[in-house]
Design a protein around this motif. Structure first.
Motif, PDB file in Angstrom:
ATOM      1  N   GLU A 121       0.815  -1.207   0.000  1.00  0.00           N
ATOM      2  CA  GLU A 121       0.000   0.000   0.000  1.00  0.00           C
ATOM      3  C   GLU A 121       0.856   1.267   0.000  1.00  0.00           C
ATOM      4  N   PHE A 122       2.151   1.095  -0.124  1.00  0.00           N
ATOM      5  CA  PHE A 122       3.021   2.251   0.046  1.00  0.00           C
ATOM      6  C   PHE A 122       3.755   2.586  -1.246  1.00  0.00           C
ATOM      7  N   CYS A 123       4.136   3.810  -1.400  1.00  0.00           N
ATOM      8  CA  CYS A 123       5.057   4.228  -2.455  1.00  0.00           C
ATOM      9  C   CYS A 123       5.873   5.407  -1.933  1.00  0.00           C
ATOM     10  N   THR A 124       7.019   5.692  -2.589  1.00  0.00           N
ATOM     11  CA  THR A 124       7.958   6.702  -2.098  1.00  0.00           C
ATOM     12  C   THR A 124       7.340   8.088  -2.158  1.00  0.00           C
ATOM     13  N   GLY A 125       7.452   8.816  -1.030  1.00  0.00           N
ATOM     14  CA  GLY A 125       6.913  10.179  -0.982  1.00  0.00           C
ATOM     15  C   GLY A 125       7.974  11.226  -0.721  1.00  0.00           C
ATOM     16  N   ALA A 126       9.132  10.822  -0.183  1.00  0.00           N
ATOM     17  CA  ALA A 126      10.207  11.771   0.107  1.00  0.00           C
ATOM     18  C   ALA A 126      11.528  11.173  -0.341  1.00  0.00           C
ATOM     19  N   ARG A 127      12.463  12.014  -0.617  1.00  0.00           N
ATOM     20  CA  ARG A 127      13.767  11.562  -1.067  1.00  0.00           C
ATOM     21  C   ARG A 127      14.517  10.899   0.090  1.00  0.00           C
ATOM     22  N   SER A 128      15.210   9.816  -0.248  1.00  0.00           N
ATOM     23  CA  SER A 128      16.063   9.177   0.752  1.00  0.00           C
ATOM     24  C   SER A 128      17.420   8.893   0.135  1.00  0.00           C
ATOM     25  N   LYS A 129      18.428   8.891   0.991  1.00  0.00           N
ATOM     26  CA  LYS A 129      19.792   8.610   0.562  1.00  0.00           C
ATOM     27  C   LYS A 129      20.288   7.426   1.396  1.00  0.00           C
ATOM     28  N   ILE A 130      20.827   6.402   0.718  1.00  0.00           N
ATOM     29  CA  ILE A 130      21.279   5.195   1.402  1.00  0.00           C
ATOM     30  C   ILE A 130      22.799   5.140   1.312  1.00  0.00           C
ATOM     31  N   LEU A 131      23.466   5.233   2.479  1.00  0.00           N
ATOM     32  CA  LEU A 131      24.916   5.259   2.539  1.00  0.00           C
ATOM     33  C   LEU A 131      25.454   3.880   2.908  1.00  0.00           C
ATOM     34  N   HIS A 132      26.523   3.461   2.218  1.00  0.00           N
ATOM     35  CA  HIS A 132      27.200   2.215   2.589  1.00  0.00           C
ATOM     36  C   HIS A 132      28.198   2.502   3.700  1.00  0.00           C
ATOM     37  N   SER A 133      28.199   1.647   4.709  1.00  0.00           N
ATOM     38  CA  SER A 133      29.165   1.759   5.793  1.00  0.00           C
ATOM     39  C   SER A 133      29.558   0.365   6.246  1.00  0.00           C
ATOM     40  N   ASP A 134      30.861   0.051   6.190  1.00  0.00           N
ATOM     41  CA  ASP A 134      31.344  -1.265   6.621  1.00  0.00           C
ATOM     42  C   ASP A 134      31.162  -1.479   8.108  1.00  0.00           C
ATOM     43  N   SER A 135      31.058  -0.375   8.862  1.00  0.00           N
ATOM     44  CA  SER A 135      30.997  -0.499  10.316  1.00  0.00           C
ATOM     45  C   SER A 135      29.581  -0.591  10.858  1.00  0.00           C
ATOM     46  N   THR A 136      28.593  -0.534   9.998  1.00  0.00           N
ATOM     47  CA  THR A 136      27.208  -0.552  10.458  1.00  0.00           C
ATOM     48  C   THR A 136      26.657  -1.975  10.392  1.00  0.00           C
ATOM     49  N   GLU A 137      26.146  -2.458  11.529  1.00  0.00           N
ATOM     50  CA  GLU A 137      25.576  -3.806  11.580  1.00  0.00           C
ATOM     51  C   GLU A 137      24.134  -3.821  11.105  1.00  0.00           C
ATOM     52  N   SER A 138      23.368  -2.843  11.554  1.00  0.00           N
ATOM     53  CA  SER A 138      21.950  -2.767  11.183  1.00  0.00           C
ATOM     54  C   SER A 138      21.629  -1.366  10.690  1.00  0.00           C
ATOM     55  N   ALA A 139      20.581  -1.258   9.896  1.00  0.00           N
ATOM     56  CA  ALA A 139      20.217   0.025   9.287  1.00  0.00           C
ATOM     57  C   ALA A 139      19.771   1.030  10.344  1.00  0.00           C
ATOM     58  N   THR A 140      20.224   2.270  10.161  1.00  0.00           N
ATOM     59  CA  THR A 140      19.776   3.396  10.994  1.00  0.00           C
ATOM     60  C   THR A 140      19.388   4.545  10.071  1.00  0.00           C
ATOM     61  N   ARG A 225       9.839   4.090   7.076  1.00  0.00           N
ATOM     62  CA  ARG A 225       8.685   4.205   6.183  1.00  0.00           C
ATOM     63  C   ARG A 225       7.732   5.317   6.597  1.00  0.00           C
ATOM     64  N   ASP A 226       7.696   5.609   7.914  1.00  0.00           N
ATOM     65  CA  ASP A 226       6.785   6.677   8.374  1.00  0.00           C
ATOM     66  C   ASP A 226       7.219   8.056   7.883  1.00  0.00           C
ATOM     67  N   TYR A 227       8.458   8.201   7.446  1.00  0.00           N
ATOM     68  CA  TYR A 227       8.969   9.500   7.008  1.00  0.00           C
ATOM     69  C   TYR A 227       9.273   9.549   5.508  1.00  0.00           C
ATOM     70  N   VAL A 228       9.228   8.368   4.862  1.00  0.00           N
ATOM     71  CA  VAL A 228       9.576   8.325   3.451  1.00  0.00           C
ATOM     72  C   VAL A 228       8.358   8.078   2.564  1.00  0.00           C
ATOM     73  N   THR A 229       7.432   7.243   3.047  1.00  0.00           N
ATOM     74  CA  THR A 229       6.317   6.822   2.195  1.00  0.00           C
ATOM     75  C   THR A 229       5.116   7.733   2.313  1.00  0.00           C
ATOM     76  N   GLN A 230       4.315   7.735   1.262  1.00  0.00           N
ATOM     77  CA  GLN A 230       3.023   8.408   1.283  1.00  0.00           C
ATOM     78  C   GLN A 230       1.922   7.346   1.303  1.00  0.00           C
ATOM     79  N   ASP A 231       0.736   7.739   1.598  1.00  0.00           N
ATOM     80  CA  ASP A 231      -0.405   6.827   1.731  1.00  0.00           C
ATOM     81  C   ASP A 231      -0.217   5.817   2.855  1.00  0.00           C
ATOM     82  N   GLN A 232       0.621   6.169   3.835  1.00  0.00           N
ATOM     83  CA  GLN A 232       0.821   5.330   5.023  1.00  0.00           C
ATOM     84  C   GLN A 232      -0.159   5.764   6.100  1.00  0.00           C
ATOM     85  N   THR A 233      -0.740   4.794   6.840  1.00  0.00           N
ATOM     86  CA  THR A 233      -1.677   5.121   7.918  1.00  0.00           C
ATOM     87  C   THR A 233      -1.175   4.532   9.226  1.00  0.00           C
ATOM     88  N   ASN A 234      -1.675   5.126  10.322  1.00  0.00           N
ATOM     89  CA  ASN A 234      -1.307   4.598  11.635  1.00  0.00           C
ATOM     90  C   ASN A 234      -2.320   3.552  12.076  1.00  0.00           C
TER      91      ASN A 234
END
Length: 842
Positions: A121-140, A225-234
């Protein structure tokens, strides 16, 4: 060297260029300010009707240059952002539902939690940038929000401008009531945009407005997703509108692919599912935040092929960065949906590729890969892109920088050419030549003509009565006659009793009378000076209007000459350089003819007669009634008996009048003489009659006549002596002997006053031309000094050369123009300096 090391080296090489770009930007900003200053001064300086078109043309050209500078600054900003980035950025764009999100998940290892797609039910509503980091275990994540002003300027204002909604809102509160859509914008697209503005941004403003105050916040992978997607509901089914306030979300994670290095993927909203403003933001992102772009397209299994919207998307991307051809920094990724014969789209992907040349869609590579397959995404898409960037990004940076450099060089040449033209707009005239021409006119025509006409006029009037002085003399004489105080009989009695002497009392009044009269004549001094000041003012008008010396002083009269004198004295060595003209102005500024010098000297001879030691009636002895009666007795004896009966006071007065036809000479010793004889020493016969008509004298004569008439009637042979008559009079009026000298003093003082006034008036009537005479002398002396003296021309030339801008308007304008030229040239030189100071980028 590994690919990651190679990429890091490329990024490091970019950093030194940042300082050069920043320096050029600062110079361009200063240059634009300098050109703006030139525009302002151009409007102020070029005001003559012959210069208006020149001014208009120059200002238009400077406007064009400033516009080009603004464009160049924007280009440098983009170049600077590119060089300052700590990563190489790969943008991913495409229409909605083409597999963009799937490709990003395959490349980054993120899940649908962080990167949802339109299968749900979701699609992109705001721009996002995904950075590669060797030191990151989980996404932040880190969410960055607009400020209120940035939101208005970057999101809302474009709607207002595009839809012609009028004044741009300055605050969020101003959005509560948006203007109606104009008639000329009532199209399908116009109404759609207006509806999106009102429904999405305005109606729901209060739901996302608080985020504008947060700046940026960290978010978890689950919150992305709460800050990137549009048509998202709580949980309550209410739409989550955070994406409307989001400028960008930065996600940091470890990519599955090895040897990646400092790489970032930029996820942009899908074209077609977003609005007009998002398309503009997409263009800006491609222009300054992306080093390489991936076009993602999934041809439909039912025959979908290359469409107009594909061309439009490609054109938008190509136009975003004109300095660098899009085919050098882009790849076309055809999303291969694997399946059976009915659902597989491989052949459509091949067909799409075959038609790209037909539609002039040029890219560095074209690949067919399953975006949902991590291995294919890595090997067919990411690895080729990273290898390409590792080998080509330096060349791309150089080409981009050279393109900007070429624009800067062209702009620099245009600016310098126009500034060279601008430097010749204000041309300085030959001041010395113009001064000499003006001085020659001044010396040979203006000054002689003005002064000679004036001196001739004053010479003709030398013997004429001066009207104001004549009126003032008449007024003074009248005041002497009416306002000079004479003592009353009571005053005389008091003064006599104090001094115990009538003579002393009489002499004490003479200085007072003299002082009173002298005070009246003193006012003539002011009139004399006023007239001379009037002449000085007339001469000032001549020098100002005819000789054109107005600029030396705005004063008139003596102050004008004093002002010019001060200007002369202010010159070092004035005594030697300006001896004649300095003396001329000095003499005229202080020229003064005092009362003591002319008028007082003439009237003083008459006023001094009222000094006791010098008075013609210096000793006034009391006259007794016996002396009066002797005169009466002589008159009676000389008459016949019949005539005696008709004798009256008037008969006696007539006899006395005949006895004193003219004033008698002053005797050496008047003591003991009759009152008539004593007064006649200086009085005319008419004045003697005045004294004989004093009340007390008349009473004494009439008493004597009556007594003698009575005696003759009784015994003509025996007449009473003057002493007897006097004794009988004293019995009738015991104070008669005191009244006689009192009235004599009163009458004498009045006669002396009138005679003095008459004398002063007579001499002043002979002096009525004196103001004109003195004025002529004053002006003649000035003219001789400033015009006829041998060194006058040389002195005037030196002096006026110093004062030329104050004397001649033309020279003042030229002098001002020269100063303006210097100021203008400084502005031009400053602009040239900033234009010439641009550094080479590549």
């Amino acid at each position: 060297m590994s690919r990651a090391e190679k990429i890091e080296q490329i990024i490091a090489k970019r950093q030194p260029l940042v300082a050069i770009v920043e320096s050029n930007k600062a110079n361009l900003i200063t240059l634009s300010t300098s050109l703006e200053s030139l525009q302002e001064r151009c409007s102020q300086l070029l005001t003559h009707r012959t210069e208006v078109e020149i001014s208009k043309g120059l200002r238009k050209k400077l406007d064009e240059l400033r516009s080009e500078i603004a464009t160049a600054i924007a280009d440098l900003d983009r170049l600077m952002v590119r060089f300052k980035r700590p990563t190489l950025n790969i943008g991913v764009i495409g229409r909605a539902r083409q597999g963009k999100s799937r490709l990003l998940r395959s490349l980054t290892g993120l899940s649908e939690v962080e990167i949802p797609d339109s299968r749900g039910e979701f699609c992109t509503g705001a721009r996002s940038k995904i950075l590669h980091s060797d030191s990151t275990e989980s996404a932040t994540g880190q969410a960055y929000f607009y400020s209120e002003q940035d939101f208005l300027q970057e999101v809302i204002h474009p709607y207002y401008t595009n839809l012609s909604l009028g004044e741009l809102p300055a605050t969020l509160d101003a959005l509560k009531e948006i203007p109606a859509l104009p008639e000329n914008k009532q199209t399908l697209s116009g109404r759609a945009l207006y509806g999106h503005l009102r429904k999405t941004y305005v109606k729901q403003l209060d739901d996302y407005r608080p985020l504008f105050l947060k700046g940026d916040i960290p978010i978890t992978a689950a919150e992305i997703r709460d800050y990137v997607t549009q048509d998202q509901t709580n949980d309550q089914g209410k739409p989550i509108l955070n994406y409307l306030a989001v400028r960008e979300v930065v996600i940091t994670c470890r990519f599955p692919q090895a040897d990646i290095g400092k790489i970032a993927l930029v996820d942009l909203p899908g074209i077609g599912d977003i609005n007009y403003v998002d398309e503009e933001r997409l263009t800006n992102t491609l222009r300054q935040d992306v080093d390489f772009v991936l076009f993602v397209r999934m041809p439909g299994s039912k025959g979908d092929s290359l469409q107009d919207f594909d061309v439009q998307l490609y054109e938008k991307a190509r136009e975003s960065l004109k300095e660098l051809p899009i085919q050098l920094w882009s790849m076309m990724v055809l999303n291969w949906v694997k399946g059976d014969e009915k659902t597989d789209n491989f052949h459509l992907c091949e067909k799409y590729i075959s038609r790209m040349d037909e539609f002039n869609i040029e890219v560095s590579d074209r690949v067919i890969a399953d975006c949902d397959d991590s291995r294919e995404a890595q090997t067919k898409v990411l690895d080729p892109v990273l290898d390409y960037l590792a080998h080509e990004i330096e060349a791309l940076d150089k080409q981009y920088a050279q393109s900007c450099q070429a624009q800067l060089d062209q702009l620099q040449r245009k600016v310098l050419v126009e500034l060279e033209k601008a430097s010749t707009i204000l041309v300085q005239a030959d001041l010395y030549q113009i001064f000499q021409e003006n001085f020659e006119t001044f010396w040979k025509r203006d000054l002689p003509g003005a002064l000679e006409d004036f001196i001739i006029d004053k010479s003709r009037k030398r013997k004429d009565s001066e009207a104001q002085f004549k009126a003032k003399v008449a007024n003074v004489i009248k005041k002497c006659q009416t306002e000079t105080r004479l003592p009353s009989s009571v005053d005389v009695k008091i003064t006599r009793d104090y001094h115990e002497s009538f003579n002393t009392a009489y002499n004490s009044y003479l200085p007072r009378l003299r002082a009173d009269l002298a005070r009246q004549f003193l006012s003539l001094d002011g009139q004399f000076q006023d007239y001379l000041e009037t002449v000085k003012s007339e001469l000032t008008d001549v020098l100002v209007k005819k000789a054109k010396l107005k600029g030396l002083s705005s004063a008139k009269g003596s102050q004008f000459f004093q002002d010019v004198l001060e200007r002369i004295r202010a010159v070092p060595g004035a005594e030697a350089q300006f001896r004649e003209i300095q003396l001329g102005f000095e003499t005229l500024s202080v020229f003064n003819v005092s009362y003591a010098g002319i008028i007082q000297r003439q009237v003083r001879a008459y006023l001094d007669k009222l000094t006791p030691d010098e008075s013609e009636v210096a000793d006034l002895k009391p006259i007794t009634s016996s002396q009066i009666h002797e005169q009466v007795l002589e008159i009676v004896k000389s008459a016949s008996p019949e005539a005696v009966k008709g004798l009256t006071f008037d008969h006696c007065l007539e006899v006395i009048k005949q006895a004193f036809p003219e004033p008698s000479p002053v005797p050496s010793n008047p003591s003991g003489e009759t009152i008539a004889f004593t007064l006649s020493h200086f009085l005319k016969s008419s004045d003697v009659l005045v004294l004989w008509q004093l009340p007390v004298v008349k009473m004494m004569i009439e008493f004597g006549l009556e007594r003698l008439k009575s005696a003759i009637a009784q015994s003509p042979e025996v007449l009473p002596s003057p002493r007897v008559i006097h004794s009988e009079l004293l019995e009738k009026d015991p104070d008669v002997d005191r009244k006689l000298p009192i009235e004599q003093i009163e009458a004498t003082l009045k006669l002396l006053r009138d005679r003095t006034i008459d004398g002063c008036d007579a001499v002043l009537q002979q002096m009525l031309h004196e103001p004109n005479e003195v004025a002529y002398v004053m002006v003649r002396e000035f003219v001789d000094r400033v015009l006829r003296a041998e060194s006058a021309e040389r002195e005037w030339n030196r002096f006026l050369h110093r004062e030329q801008i104050h004397v001649w308007e033309e020279l003042r304008q030229i002098e001002t123009r020269a100063n303006q030229q210097q100021e203008w040239q400084k502005l031009v030189d400053a602009a040239k300096h900033h234009a010439s100071n641009l550094k080479v980028i590549a």
